[in-house]
Design a protein around this motif. Structure first.
Motif, PDB file in Angstrom:
ATOM      1  N   CYS A  99       0.854  -1.187   0.000  1.00 56.54           N
ATOM      2  CA  CYS A  99       0.000   0.000   0.000  1.00 56.54           C
ATOM      3  C   CYS A  99       0.891   1.238   0.000  1.00 56.54           C
ATOM      4  O   CYS A  99       1.851   1.319   0.772  1.00 56.54           O
ATOM      5  CB  CYS A  99      -0.904  -0.022   1.232  1.00 56.54           C
ATOM      6  SG  CYS A  99      -1.980   1.411   1.362  1.00 56.54           S
ATOM      7  N   ARG A 109       1.073   5.803  -0.788  1.00 55.08           N
ATOM      8  CA  ARG A 109       0.311   7.047  -0.707  1.00 55.08           C
ATOM      9  C   ARG A 109       0.827   8.051  -1.720  1.00 55.08           C
ATOM     10  O   ARG A 109       2.012   8.052  -2.072  1.00 55.08           O
ATOM     11  CB  ARG A 109       0.380   7.656   0.693  1.00 55.08           C
ATOM     12  CG  ARG A 109      -0.473   6.932   1.703  1.00 55.08           C
ATOM     13  CD  ARG A 109      -0.687   7.764   2.949  1.00 55.08           C
ATOM     14  NE  ARG A 109      -1.391   7.010   3.969  1.00 55.08           N
ATOM     15  CZ  ARG A 109      -1.679   7.473   5.178  1.00 55.08           C
ATOM     16  NH1 ARG A 109      -1.303   8.698   5.507  1.00 55.08           N
ATOM     17  NH2 ARG A 109      -2.326   6.735   6.051  1.00 55.08           N
ATOM     18  N   ASP A 110      -0.079   8.912  -2.159  1.00 52.26           N
ATOM     19  CA  ASP A 110       0.300   9.957  -3.111  1.00 52.26           C
ATOM     20  C   ASP A 110       1.368  10.868  -2.505  1.00 52.26           C
ATOM     21  O   ASP A 110       1.376  11.132  -1.296  1.00 52.26           O
ATOM     22  CB  ASP A 110      -0.922  10.805  -3.482  1.00 52.26           C
ATOM     23  CG  ASP A 110      -1.935  10.016  -4.299  1.00 52.26           C
ATOM     24  OD1 ASP A 110      -1.535   8.986  -4.881  1.00 52.26           O
ATOM     25  OD2 ASP A 110      -3.109  10.415  -4.334  1.00 52.26           O
ATOM     26  N   TYR A 170       4.400  10.436  -1.938  1.00 56.06           N
ATOM     27  CA  TYR A 170       5.488   9.799  -1.202  1.00 56.06           C
ATOM     28  C   TYR A 170       6.074   8.702  -2.075  1.00 56.06           C
ATOM     29  O   TYR A 170       5.337   7.905  -2.667  1.00 56.06           O
ATOM     30  CB  TYR A 170       5.001   9.199   0.116  1.00 56.06           C
ATOM     31  CG  TYR A 170       4.659  10.228   1.162  1.00 56.06           C
ATOM     32  CD1 TYR A 170       5.630  10.745   2.022  1.00 56.06           C
ATOM     33  CD2 TYR A 170       3.358  10.697   1.284  1.00 56.06           C
ATOM     34  CE1 TYR A 170       5.313  11.695   2.974  1.00 56.06           C
ATOM     35  CE2 TYR A 170       3.029  11.656   2.228  1.00 56.06           C
ATOM     36  CZ  TYR A 170       4.007  12.154   3.070  1.00 56.06           C
ATOM     37  OH  TYR A 170       3.685  13.099   4.003  1.00 56.06           O
ATOM     38  N   PHE A 184       7.139   5.622   1.935  1.00 54.95           N
ATOM     39  CA  PHE A 184       5.883   5.106   2.491  1.00 54.95           C
ATOM     40  C   PHE A 184       5.492   3.824   1.767  1.00 54.95           C
ATOM     41  O   PHE A 184       5.297   3.802   0.560  1.00 54.95           O
ATOM     42  CB  PHE A 184       4.748   6.128   2.362  1.00 54.95           C
ATOM     43  CG  PHE A 184       3.493   5.688   3.071  1.00 54.95           C
ATOM     44  CD1 PHE A 184       3.212   6.136   4.343  1.00 54.95           C
ATOM     45  CD2 PHE A 184       2.610   4.786   2.480  1.00 54.95           C
ATOM     46  CE1 PHE A 184       2.072   5.713   5.016  1.00 54.95           C
ATOM     47  CE2 PHE A 184       1.476   4.349   3.140  1.00 54.95           C
ATOM     48  CZ  PHE A 184       1.204   4.817   4.414  1.00 54.95           C
ATOM     49  N   GLN A 228      -6.629   1.865  -7.051  1.00 57.04           N
ATOM     50  CA  GLN A 228      -7.345   2.553  -5.990  1.00 57.04           C
ATOM     51  C   GLN A 228      -8.532   1.703  -5.544  1.00 57.04           C
ATOM     52  O   GLN A 228      -9.393   1.360  -6.351  1.00 57.04           O
ATOM     53  CB  GLN A 228      -7.834   3.921  -6.487  1.00 57.04           C
ATOM     54  CG  GLN A 228      -6.723   4.860  -6.920  1.00 57.04           C
ATOM     55  CD  GLN A 228      -5.971   5.456  -5.740  1.00 57.04           C
ATOM     56  OE1 GLN A 228      -6.423   5.399  -4.603  1.00 57.04           O
ATOM     57  NE2 GLN A 228      -4.814   6.037  -6.014  1.00 57.04           N
ATOM     58  N   ASN A 286     -10.886   2.106   1.163  1.00 56.60           N
ATOM     59  CA  ASN A 286     -10.103   1.810   2.363  1.00 56.60           C
ATOM     60  C   ASN A 286     -11.027   1.254   3.444  1.00 56.60           C
ATOM     61  O   ASN A 286     -11.923   1.957   3.934  1.00 56.60           O
ATOM     62  CB  ASN A 286      -9.411   3.086   2.854  1.00 56.60           C
ATOM     63  CG  ASN A 286      -8.475   2.826   4.015  1.00 56.60           C
ATOM     64  OD1 ASN A 286      -8.351   1.704   4.496  1.00 56.60           O
ATOM     65  ND2 ASN A 286      -7.808   3.862   4.483  1.00 56.60           N
ATOM     66  N   THR A 323       7.878   3.810   7.746  1.00 58.63           N
ATOM     67  CA  THR A 323       7.599   4.884   6.808  1.00 58.63           C
ATOM     68  C   THR A 323       7.920   6.227   7.455  1.00 58.63           C
ATOM     69  O   THR A 323       7.999   6.347   8.675  1.00 58.63           O
ATOM     70  CB  THR A 323       6.118   4.896   6.378  1.00 58.63           C
ATOM     71  OG1 THR A 323       5.325   5.471   7.428  1.00 58.63           O
ATOM     72  CG2 THR A 323       5.621   3.495   6.094  1.00 58.63           C
ATOM     73  N   ASN A 373      -6.811   8.207   8.233  1.00 55.99           N
ATOM     74  CA  ASN A 373      -6.781   7.247   7.144  1.00 55.99           C
ATOM     75  C   ASN A 373      -7.411   7.842   5.896  1.00 55.99           C
ATOM     76  O   ASN A 373      -8.480   8.457   5.964  1.00 55.99           O
ATOM     77  CB  ASN A 373      -7.554   5.975   7.538  1.00 55.99           C
ATOM     78  CG  ASN A 373      -6.732   5.044   8.387  1.00 55.99           C
ATOM     79  OD1 ASN A 373      -5.689   4.573   7.956  1.00 55.99           O
ATOM     80  ND2 ASN A 373      -7.169   4.808   9.606  1.00 55.99           N
ATOM     81  N   PRO A 374      -6.789   7.658   4.732  1.00 60.66           N
ATOM     82  CA  PRO A 374      -7.378   8.169   3.493  1.00 60.66           C
ATOM     83  C   PRO A 374      -8.607   7.352   3.103  1.00 60.66           C
ATOM     84  O   PRO A 374      -8.810   6.233   3.586  1.00 60.66           O
ATOM     85  CB  PRO A 374      -6.245   7.991   2.475  1.00 60.66           C
ATOM     86  CG  PRO A 374      -5.432   6.856   3.014  1.00 60.66           C
ATOM     87  CD  PRO A 374      -5.507   6.979   4.511  1.00 60.66           C
ATOM     88  N   LEU A 406      -7.250   3.185  -0.663  1.00 58.63           N
ATOM     89  CA  LEU A 406      -5.963   2.523  -0.545  1.00 58.63           C
ATOM     90  C   LEU A 406      -5.313   2.482  -1.923  1.00 58.63           C
ATOM     91  O   LEU A 406      -5.928   2.050  -2.898  1.00 58.63           O
ATOM     92  CB  LEU A 406      -6.131   1.090  -0.024  1.00 58.63           C
ATOM     93  CG  LEU A 406      -6.596   0.903   1.418  1.00 58.63           C
ATOM     94  CD1 LEU A 406      -6.812  -0.575   1.699  1.00 58.63           C
ATOM     95  CD2 LEU A 406      -5.590   1.482   2.397  1.00 58.63           C
TER      96      LEU A 406
END
Length: 564
Positions: free
Chosen positions: A234, A236-237, A239, A244, A365, A368, A391, A403-404, A407
């Motif tokens: 998983c 993240r945008d 990063y 991460f 995507q 989550n 991370t 949490n976004p 995922l």
């Protein structure tokens, strides 16, 4: 306690008023929302599972699988008495990715273990990228490990050697578009990598493959096969993968984030969750989509640009545009050697630069399932969380708390080309790891029990077929049988102890590493000869090192007995 739960209460007041101009009563609703924070202590009514223990289905499987392993161990080592449950070692096969090369190599390795009667000694098989192709194909057959593998291998050869140009035909383009539109109607976010999944379906099958991950439970109902674990990462945008990444495991029972001890049933992955409850059930994805968006996402700029062009050609072919957001090709990332971090100051220029360096083409995507939860303020004290804490956000808790909604999932090969993390969970108690490729330094950095991999300079230049690594000072440290895919004695021997004659020498020549190798990662078609050579090499390397493999298994068995 890792998570805290935000719960809301709603109250309404109704007010009636008269509008003198139009003479109508106006209904006004005022909504008051009250939030309170509570620990997630009551979990019985949740649609997800919190905890680092193994799920009840896996525990039941392990109880049944031990019977197979104990019986196989008794036969292989000619034991006088049956092994007790606590004496049965847990053996795991860990694979690495690499397209058709890793798919074919895994078939050969399994064939070798089968011939040694050692396949029934294995409890787990983990995979990513190309090895998931092998695993997904095998687990359609509920009793595959109890049968001869020849039919599975012949079918794989048929698919590996067939012409792939049909995937660009107009009929196929229309099929892709129809499937993607249907997937979007079901509630999924479609993207370029869903197209890649449909292309993988064509590359590996003669027609549509309806198979789903949860259906592989049938292959585990009696403990008759090893438990398959598929591994993803998983991200993240904004990063990089070095900064991460969080490990995600997929089994026929559950999908879960290792770091948080949060799991949902496999058939519910992709559905919408909030505060541990499922809001909207989406149909379970066919496994080709998991193979496309999560388990095998080639990430070079060239392939990324090719996939972008493919997507646009699909839309043009049917005079219809599928709603997706454009993304730039990924910048490939490699495992970091030093614990260094780069922070860029805020500002339009630096943000744009970082975005250009960290945007990924191959990110899937998915909703989550942790949405609505925030990390408890004591989460950094949890030993299981700290095992996978690596991370940049782990040292900046305020940014990790929220949490976004989605995922972002990618092939684990974007970080480290290994499927081992789920098998290093202490709850799985793995004693022996049959490592079918390169090991790494990641676990020592994370303080995860793992033997030190020490190779001489000569070995680093010319790897041998098999190594055994263990740490006697750490009783719970697994024994690692390292079997890199190399062409060493196979050049001169067609079988263990059987030398090649002059006319057979050509069969032992395999170019595995050069740029011109027929086995490069992005090759989508082999000749029959190349397929059989790679298959035979993988099998030979297992058979030729059977004594070392059995020695490691016997050591693990004795260690288990001494611990009792």
């Amino acid at each position: 306690m890792l998570f805290s739960q935000w719960t809301c209460r709603f109250s309404t007041e109704t007010v009636f008023g008269l509008n003198p101009k139009i003479g109508l009563c106006v209904l006004t609703c005022e909504i008051y929302i009250c939030f309170y924070l509570s620990n997630c202590s009551c979990r019985q009514d949740l649609d997800m599972r919190f905890g680092f223990d193994l799920c009840s289905d896996e525990m039941a499987f392990l109880y049944k699988r031990k019977k197979y392993v104990a019986s196989a161990m008794k036969n292989v080592f000619h034991l006088q008495q049956d092994l007790q449950d606590h004496e049965v070692p847990v053996v795991a096969i860990i694979t690495t990715g690499g397209g058709l090369k890793s798919m074919t190599g895994l078939y050969g390795s399994l064939m070798g273990l089968k011939k040694l009667n050692l396949l029934d000694c294995v409890t787990y098989i983990s995979g990513l990228s190309g090895t998931t192709w092998t695993m997904a194909n095998l687990y359609r057959d509920a009793y595959w490990s109890q049968k001869d593998l020849d039919s599975h291998i012949a079918e794989a050869q048929k698919q590996a050697t067939k012409c792939k140009m049909g995937c660009f035909s107009m009929d196929r383009m229309k099929y892709y578009n129809k499937q993607l539109c249907q997937r979007k109607e079901e509630g999924y976010r479609t993207s370029f990598i869903d197209l890649w999944g449909l292309m993988i379906e064509y590359l590996l099958n003669d027609g549509k493959d309806p198979h789903k991950l949860s259906e592989q439970r049938e292959a585990l109902c009696d403990g008759q096969n090893p438990l398959p674990i598929y591994v993803s990462v998983c991200v993240r945008d904004n990063y990089s993968t070095q900064d991460f990444k969080e490990w995600v495991e997929f089994t026929p029972y559950e999908v879960g984030l290792l770091k948080y001890g949060a799991f949902i049933p496999a058939e519910n992955f992709g559905s919408e969750f909030f505060m541990g409850r499922m809001l909207k059930k989406l149909p379970e994805s066919r496994i080709c989509y998991l193979q496309g968006d999560i388990l095998h996402c080639p990430g070079t700029e060239a392939l990324g640009g090719w996939k972008l062009k493919m997507w646009r050609s699909v839309s043009n072919a049917v005079n219809q545009t599928v709603d997706v957001s454009d993304e730039d090709p990924v910048l490939p990332t490699r495992p970091h050697e030093l614990r260094t971090r780069m922070y860029t100051p805020p500002g339009p220029l630096s943000s744009a630069l970082r975005g250009a360096l960290t945007d990924r083409f191959s990110v899937a995507q998915h909703h989550n399932f942790l949405r609505g939860y925030q990390l408890h303020n004591n989460y950094l004290e949890n030993e299981h969380f700290c095992r996978w804490k690596d991370t940049v956000l782990d040292s900046r808790p305020n940014q990790l708390m929220q949490n976004p909604n989605l995922l972002g999932m990618i092939d684990a090969g974007f970080f480290i080309n290994t499927s081992s993390p789920p098998l290093l969970r202490p709850q799985r108690e793995v004693d022996v790891i049959i490592y079918l490729n390169k090991a790494c330094k990641y676990y020592s950095e994370q303080n995860i029990p793992f033997p030190r991999i020490s190779l001489s300079d000569e070995d680093k230049k010319n790897l041998k077929e098999c190594y055994i690594f263990q740490d006697s000072d750490m009783p719970r440290c697994p024994i690692v049988i390292f079997l890199p895919l190399v062409n060493d004695t196979f050049r001169e021997y067609k079988a263990p102890g059987v030398k090649r004659c002059c006319s057979e020498m050509e069969g032992g020549q395999l170019d595995l590493t050069s740029r011109c190798s027929p086995y490069c990662m992005f090759s989508v078609r082999y000749t029959d000869e190349n397929y059989r050579r790679l298959l035979n090499l993988s099998e030979y390397n297992i058979l030729n090192n059977s004594q070392m493999i059995m020695q490691a298994l016997q050591t693990a068995m004795q260690r288990r007995q001494n611990m009792c």
